[in-house]
Design a protein around this motif. Sequence first.
Motif, PDB file in Angstrom:
ATOM      1  N   GLN A 122       0.380   8.632   4.655  1.00 34.39           N
ATOM      2  CA  GLN A 122       0.262   8.341   3.229  1.00 34.39           C
ATOM      3  C   GLN A 122       0.973   7.042   2.946  1.00 34.39           C
ATOM      4  O   GLN A 122       2.151   6.872   3.270  1.00 34.39           O
ATOM      5  CB  GLN A 122       0.868   9.469   2.400  1.00 34.39           C
ATOM      6  N   GLY A 123       0.258   6.100   2.351  1.00 37.53           N
ATOM      7  CA  GLY A 123       0.847   4.814   2.029  1.00 37.53           C
ATOM      8  C   GLY A 123       1.846   4.911   0.898  1.00 37.53           C
ATOM      9  O   GLY A 123       1.819   5.853   0.092  1.00 37.53           O
ATOM     10  N   PRO A 124       2.754   3.950   0.786  1.00 40.07           N
ATOM     11  CA  PRO A 124       3.738   3.966  -0.300  1.00 40.07           C
ATOM     12  C   PRO A 124       3.101   3.989  -1.680  1.00 40.07           C
ATOM     13  O   PRO A 124       3.705   4.482  -2.636  1.00 40.07           O
ATOM     14  CB  PRO A 124       4.529   2.676  -0.069  1.00 40.07           C
ATOM     15  N   ASP A 125       1.878   3.468  -1.792  1.00 36.03           N
ATOM     16  CA  ASP A 125       1.180   3.440  -3.074  1.00 36.03           C
ATOM     17  C   ASP A 125       0.294   4.664  -3.290  1.00 36.03           C
ATOM     18  O   ASP A 125      -0.438   4.732  -4.276  1.00 36.03           O
ATOM     19  CB  ASP A 125       0.331   2.165  -3.177  1.00 36.03           C
ATOM     20  N   GLY A 126       0.342   5.635  -2.370  1.00 34.45           N
ATOM     21  CA  GLY A 126      -0.483   6.827  -2.498  1.00 34.45           C
ATOM     22  C   GLY A 126      -1.849   6.718  -1.855  1.00 34.45           C
ATOM     23  O   GLY A 126      -2.640   7.667  -1.934  1.00 34.45           O
ATOM     24  N   SER A 127      -2.148   5.587  -1.223  1.00 34.55           N
ATOM     25  CA  SER A 127      -3.392   5.496  -0.454  1.00 34.55           C
ATOM     26  C   SER A 127      -3.285   6.373   0.790  1.00 34.55           C
ATOM     27  O   SER A 127      -2.187   6.772   1.195  1.00 34.55           O
ATOM     28  CB  SER A 127      -3.677   4.040  -0.069  1.00 34.55           C
ATOM     29  N   ILE A 128      -4.418   6.691   1.383  1.00 31.82           N
ATOM     30  CA  ILE A 128      -4.470   7.521   2.584  1.00 31.82           C
ATOM     31  C   ILE A 128      -4.904   6.637   3.743  1.00 31.82           C
ATOM     32  O   ILE A 128      -5.921   5.941   3.658  1.00 31.82           O
ATOM     33  CB  ILE A 128      -5.450   8.691   2.403  1.00 31.82           C
TER      34      ILE A 128
ATOM     35  N   ASP B  34       1.543  -7.601   4.387  1.00 27.64           N
ATOM     36  CA  ASP B  34       0.694  -8.775   4.161  1.00 27.64           C
ATOM     37  C   ASP B  34      -0.248  -9.050   5.327  1.00 27.64           C
ATOM     38  O   ASP B  34      -0.813 -10.145   5.429  1.00 27.64           O
ATOM     39  CB  ASP B  34       1.548 -10.008   3.860  1.00 27.64           C
ATOM     40  N   GLY B  35      -0.395  -8.065   6.247  1.00 27.04           N
ATOM     41  CA  GLY B  35      -1.411  -8.172   7.291  1.00 27.04           C
ATOM     42  C   GLY B  35      -0.955  -8.757   8.603  1.00 27.04           C
ATOM     43  O   GLY B  35      -1.771  -8.904   9.529  1.00 27.04           O
ATOM     44  N   GLN B  36       0.336  -9.090   8.742  1.00 33.42           N
ATOM     45  CA  GLN B  36       0.845  -9.585  10.021  1.00 33.42           C
ATOM     46  C   GLN B  36       0.949  -8.439  11.024  1.00 33.42           C
ATOM     47  O   GLN B  36       1.375  -7.334  10.675  1.00 33.42           O
ATOM     48  CB  GLN B  36       2.230 -10.203   9.830  1.00 33.42           C
ATOM     49  N   ARG B  37       0.576  -8.731  12.267  1.00 35.10           N
ATOM     50  CA  ARG B  37       0.704  -7.740  13.329  1.00 35.10           C
ATOM     51  C   ARG B  37       1.863  -8.094  14.234  1.00 35.10           C
ATOM     52  O   ARG B  37       2.134  -9.266  14.489  1.00 35.10           O
ATOM     53  CB  ARG B  37      -0.586  -7.649  14.150  1.00 35.10           C
TER      54      ARG B  37
ATOM     55  N   SER C 118      11.826 -10.803  13.492  1.00 33.28           N
ATOM     56  CA  SER C 118      10.872 -11.676  12.814  1.00 33.28           C
ATOM     57  C   SER C 118       9.760 -10.807  12.235  1.00 33.28           C
ATOM     58  O   SER C 118       9.782  -9.582  12.365  1.00 33.28           O
ATOM     59  CB  SER C 118      10.289 -12.705  13.791  1.00 33.28           C
ATOM     60  N   ASP C 119       8.783 -11.451  11.630  1.00 33.41           N
ATOM     61  CA  ASP C 119       7.649 -10.725  11.064  1.00 33.41           C
ATOM     62  C   ASP C 119       6.738 -10.148  12.135  1.00 33.41           C
ATOM     63  O   ASP C 119       5.871  -9.326  11.834  1.00 33.41           O
ATOM     64  CB  ASP C 119       6.823 -11.651  10.165  1.00 33.41           C
ATOM     65  N   THR C 120       6.935 -10.580  13.392  1.00 34.13           N
ATOM     66  CA  THR C 120       6.032 -10.124  14.453  1.00 34.13           C
ATOM     67  C   THR C 120       6.756  -9.469  15.623  1.00 34.13           C
ATOM     68  O   THR C 120       6.108  -9.132  16.619  1.00 34.13           O
ATOM     69  CB  THR C 120       5.191 -11.306  14.980  1.00 34.13           C
ATOM     70  N   ALA C 121       8.069  -9.280  15.536  1.00 37.30           N
ATOM     71  CA  ALA C 121       8.808  -8.720  16.670  1.00 37.30           C
ATOM     72  C   ALA C 121       9.964  -7.863  16.181  1.00 37.30           C
ATOM     73  O   ALA C 121      10.765  -8.282  15.344  1.00 37.30           O
ATOM     74  CB  ALA C 121       9.331  -9.829  17.575  1.00 37.30           C
TER      75      ALA C 121
ATOM     76  N   THR D 174       9.566  -1.079   3.023  1.00 34.00           N
ATOM     77  CA  THR D 174       8.896  -2.335   3.371  1.00 34.00           C
ATOM     78  C   THR D 174       7.372  -2.265   3.297  1.00 34.00           C
ATOM     79  O   THR D 174       6.727  -3.308   3.182  1.00 34.00           O
ATOM     80  CB  THR D 174       9.260  -2.781   4.799  1.00 34.00           C
ATOM     81  N   GLY D 175       6.797  -1.096   3.416  1.00 34.93           N
ATOM     82  CA  GLY D 175       5.346  -0.980   3.469  1.00 34.93           C
ATOM     83  C   GLY D 175       4.753  -1.359   4.807  1.00 34.93           C
ATOM     84  O   GLY D 175       3.530  -1.487   4.939  1.00 34.93           O
ATOM     85  N   THR D 176       5.602  -1.559   5.832  1.00 34.49           N
ATOM     86  CA  THR D 176       5.109  -1.868   7.177  1.00 34.49           C
ATOM     87  C   THR D 176       4.694  -0.579   7.877  1.00 34.49           C
ATOM     88  O   THR D 176       5.449   0.395   7.891  1.00 34.49           O
ATOM     89  CB  THR D 176       6.181  -2.591   8.000  1.00 34.49           C
ATOM     90  N   LEU D 177       3.501  -0.593   8.445  1.00 31.78           N
ATOM     91  CA  LEU D 177       2.964   0.570   9.147  1.00 31.78           C
ATOM     92  C   LEU D 177       3.232   0.431  10.637  1.00 31.78           C
ATOM     93  O   LEU D 177       2.828  -0.557  11.262  1.00 31.78           O
ATOM     94  CB  LEU D 177       1.457   0.684   8.919  1.00 31.78           C
TER      95      LEU D 177
END
Length: 387
Positions: free
Chosen positions: A364-370, A83-86, A144-147, A65-68
């Motif tokens: 490490q992000g899924p795209d290789g970012s740190i 997409d930046g939702q917390r 949901s996207d926030t819970a 999902t790429g959710t941290l």
Amino acid sequence: MHITRLLLPAFIALASCGVPSSAGGSGQAVENADQTEAGDPGTQFAVQEMARFDEPWAMAFEPGTGTLFVTEKSGALKFLTADGQRGSVSGVPIVAYGGQGGFGDIAFAPDYAASRAIYLSWAEAGRGNLRGAAVGRGTLSCESDTACTIKDLRVIWRQMPKVSGQGHYSHRLAFAPDGQYLFVASGDRQKMDPAQDPQSTLGKIVRLNLDGTPAAGNPLADENVALPEVWTMGHRNILGLAFDGQGQLWGLEHGPQGGDELNRIKPGKNYGWPVVSNGDHYGGQPIPNHAERPEFAPPAISWNPVIAPGDMLIYSGAQFPGLQGHALIAGLKTQALIDVSLDSDGPVERARYDFGRGLRALAQGPDGSIWVAENGKNARILRLTPR
């Protein structure tokens, strides 16, 4: 709003610049040199602020999902979507917050896509003002996207015995590359001597099955020396635990006054604490160094002055080819991201990047970012990409 800026490579004096002999398996302490050495060209970062959290302690990306997900030391588990939702997570454990204690690590099960299993560690209160680390397993469900909610969370392992004080829990988690075992770093809880007691789990690394039971074949148990889960002993306060691409486990731990260590973790080995160290006790009382007691496994590299590590990852992404296979260390006291190459001749510190604030956690992000989490209140979560 996300904020992007360039971080120039403010290289601090490097430990053992280009001196593999002292950075390898000799166990000698490495003194910071006066000269600096540039890192690989790809290790200059564009830095993007993604969010802020209070006292983040660990981070992990949800597979697929790429959710941290971020643990906050005081007891909250929160997340940041791609997409930046917390959002926040319910069903988390009650933590013994104070000193170095609180919410600890987070890790997604190797079979997460099928099991939805999530692993957490935390400081757990006991009777009579005693405390110890605990590891739990549950399943993650997001409404949901926030819970989200952790369901059926249960403790699968406890650091024993529980003792007084609020330090040196360690409780970092790492899965074996084959996905069959869970390794847990168990600190000495500032009690020192239990690290050499084979009937205690303090000052140890333990190897467990995924359900928390002791794994078969742990060498010290097979020799009737130690508790069945013990893999290695003689550790102080491990805050970095990670496997490299060759399946070698590395442990990064705080020394006392000097002598922070990066260790190759080998089954059944004793790493010597508190009998030996490449540092001294607080107040200056000397401790025999590793060279004086060859029966103990020496560090692959040690630091004096200390780096005060907060976390470690071994980079495997594509965005920074020059960092592949390197250990990246979050420095608390040094306020730096520290790059250590894990060469066959022995680890060598290559570079330090000064962030101007203590660093606590890495991912490490899924795209290789740190991704880097600062330490403390209102701490920034930073995403590093090539400059």
